[in-house]
Design a protein around this motif. Sequence first.
Motif, short mmCIF file in Angstrom:
data_model
loop_
_atom_site.label_atom_id
_atom_site.label_comp_id
_atom_site.label_asym_id
_atom_site.label_seq_id
_atom_site.Cartn_x
_atom_site.Cartn_y
_atom_site.Cartn_z
N SER A 53 78.40 19.95 29.25
CA SER A 53 77.24 20.16 30.13
C SER A 53 76.07 20.75 29.36
O SER A 53 74.92 20.32 29.52
N GLU A 54 76.36 21.74 28.52
CA GLU A 54 75.30 22.35 27.71
C GLU A 54 74.66 21.32 26.78
O GLU A 54 73.44 21.26 26.65
N LEU A 55 75.50 20.52 26.13
CA LEU A 55 74.98 19.49 25.23
C LEU A 55 74.16 18.45 25.98
O LEU A 55 73.15 17.95 25.47
N SER A 56 74.59 18.11 27.19
CA SER A 56 73.84 17.15 28.00
C SER A 56 72.45 17.67 28.33
O SER A 56 71.46 16.93 28.25
N VAL A 57 72.38 18.95 28.68
CA VAL A 57 71.09 19.56 28.99
C VAL A 57 70.22 19.58 27.73
O VAL A 57 69.03 19.23 27.76
N GLN A 58 70.81 19.98 26.60
CA GLN A 58 70.05 20.01 25.35
C GLN A 58 69.58 18.61 24.97
O GLN A 58 68.43 18.44 24.52
N PHE A 59 70.43 17.62 25.15
CA PHE A 59 70.04 16.26 24.83
C PHE A 59 68.87 15.82 25.70
O PHE A 59 67.92 15.21 25.22
N ALA A 60 68.94 16.13 26.99
CA ALA A 60 67.86 15.75 27.90
C ALA A 60 66.55 16.43 27.48
O ALA A 60 65.48 15.79 27.51
N GLU A 61 66.62 17.69 27.07
CA GLU A 61 65.42 18.40 26.63
C GLU A 61 64.85 17.77 25.36
O GLU A 61 63.64 17.53 25.26
N VAL A 62 65.73 17.47 24.40
CA VAL A 62 65.28 16.86 23.15
C VAL A 62 64.71 15.46 23.42
O VAL A 62 63.67 15.09 22.86
N GLU A 63 65.37 14.72 24.27
CA GLU A 63 64.87 13.37 24.61
C GLU A 63 63.51 13.45 25.28
O GLU A 63 62.61 12.64 25.00
N GLY A 64 63.33 14.44 26.16
CA GLY A 64 62.02 14.63 26.79
C GLY A 64 60.95 14.96 25.77
O GLY A 64 59.84 14.41 25.82
N GLU A 65 61.25 15.83 24.83
CA GLU A 65 60.30 16.16 23.76
C GLU A 65 59.99 14.94 22.90
O GLU A 65 58.85 14.71 22.51
N ARG A 66 61.04 14.15 22.61
CA ARG A 66 60.84 12.94 21.80
C ARG A 66 59.89 11.98 22.50
O ARG A 66 58.98 11.41 21.89
N GLN A 67 60.10 11.82 23.80
CA GLN A 67 59.23 10.91 24.56
C GLN A 67 57.78 11.43 24.59
O GLN A 67 56.84 10.64 24.49
N LYS A 68 57.60 12.74 24.72
CA LYS A 68 56.25 13.32 24.69
C LYS A 68 55.59 13.05 23.34
O LYS A 68 54.42 12.65 23.28
N LEU A 69 56.32 13.27 22.26
CA LEU A 69 55.78 13.01 20.93
C LEU A 69 55.43 11.54 20.74
O LEU A 69 54.39 11.20 20.17
N GLU A 70 56.30 10.69 21.24
CA GLU A 70 56.04 9.24 21.14
C GLU A 70 54.76 8.88 21.90
O GLU A 70 53.95 8.10 21.40
N MET A 71 54.59 9.44 23.08
CA MET A 71 53.37 9.16 23.86
C MET A 71 52.14 9.70 23.13
O MET A 71 51.09 9.04 23.10
N ASN A 72 52.25 10.90 22.56
CA ASN A 72 51.13 11.47 21.81
C ASN A 72 50.75 10.58 20.63
O ASN A 72 49.57 10.36 20.38
N LEU A 73 51.76 10.09 19.94
CA LEU A 73 51.49 9.21 18.80
C LEU A 73 50.84 7.91 19.25
O LEU A 73 49.91 7.42 18.61
N LYS A 74 51.29 7.36 20.35
CA LYS A 74 50.70 6.11 20.86
C LYS A 74 49.26 6.35 21.30
O LYS A 74 48.40 5.50 21.09
N ASN A 75 49.02 7.50 21.92
CA ASN A 75 47.68 7.82 22.39
C ASN A 75 46.72 8.08 21.23
O ASN A 75 45.52 7.81 21.34
N ARG A 76 47.20 8.60 20.13
CA ARG A 76 46.36 8.91 18.98
C ARG A 76 46.09 7.68 18.10
O ARG A 76 45.05 7.62 17.47
N SER A 77 46.97 6.74 18.09
CA SER A 77 46.83 5.57 17.22
C SER A 77 45.55 4.80 17.48
O SER A 77 44.83 4.47 16.54
N PRO A 78 45.21 4.49 18.73
CA PRO A 78 43.98 3.72 18.95
C PRO A 78 42.72 4.49 18.52
O PRO A 78 41.74 3.92 18.11
N MET A 79 42.75 5.83 18.63
CA MET A 79 41.58 6.61 18.26
C MET A 79 41.31 6.52 16.76
O MET A 79 40.18 6.55 16.34
N ARG A 80 42.32 6.44 15.98
CA ARG A 80 42.17 6.42 14.54
C ARG A 80 41.69 5.04 14.05
O ARG A 80 41.13 4.93 12.99
N SER A 81 41.91 4.02 14.79
CA SER A 81 41.55 2.67 14.33
C SER A 81 40.08 2.43 14.33
O SER A 81 39.27 2.94 14.97
#
Length: 81
Positions: A53-81
């Motif tokens: 259960s603890e690992l599941s919660v940690q995984f969900a938190e890490v996955e949420g952070e990963r998705q946020k970072l991915e969205m930030n990277l996608k949002n920044r890419s067009p600005m740099r072009s």
Amino acid sequence: MTHRSSFLKQHNDEAAVFQSFRDINELIQDTIELKRRQVAVESELKDMQGRYSELSVQFAEVEGERQKLEMNLKNRSPMRS
């Protein structure tokens, strides 16, 4: 001879009774040991479920952070072009 054969039969019967008691006692001891092992395995399983259960919660938190970072990277890419 009848007295002797009666004595032997009684002795054999007593020996059989004592053997039965020993067998029953052994079964009781085996049952107690199995119950002790069952309790230990159930406790270990409960610990494993808690860790899962603890690992599941940690995984969900890490996955949420990963998705946020991915969205930030996608949002920044067009600005740099």
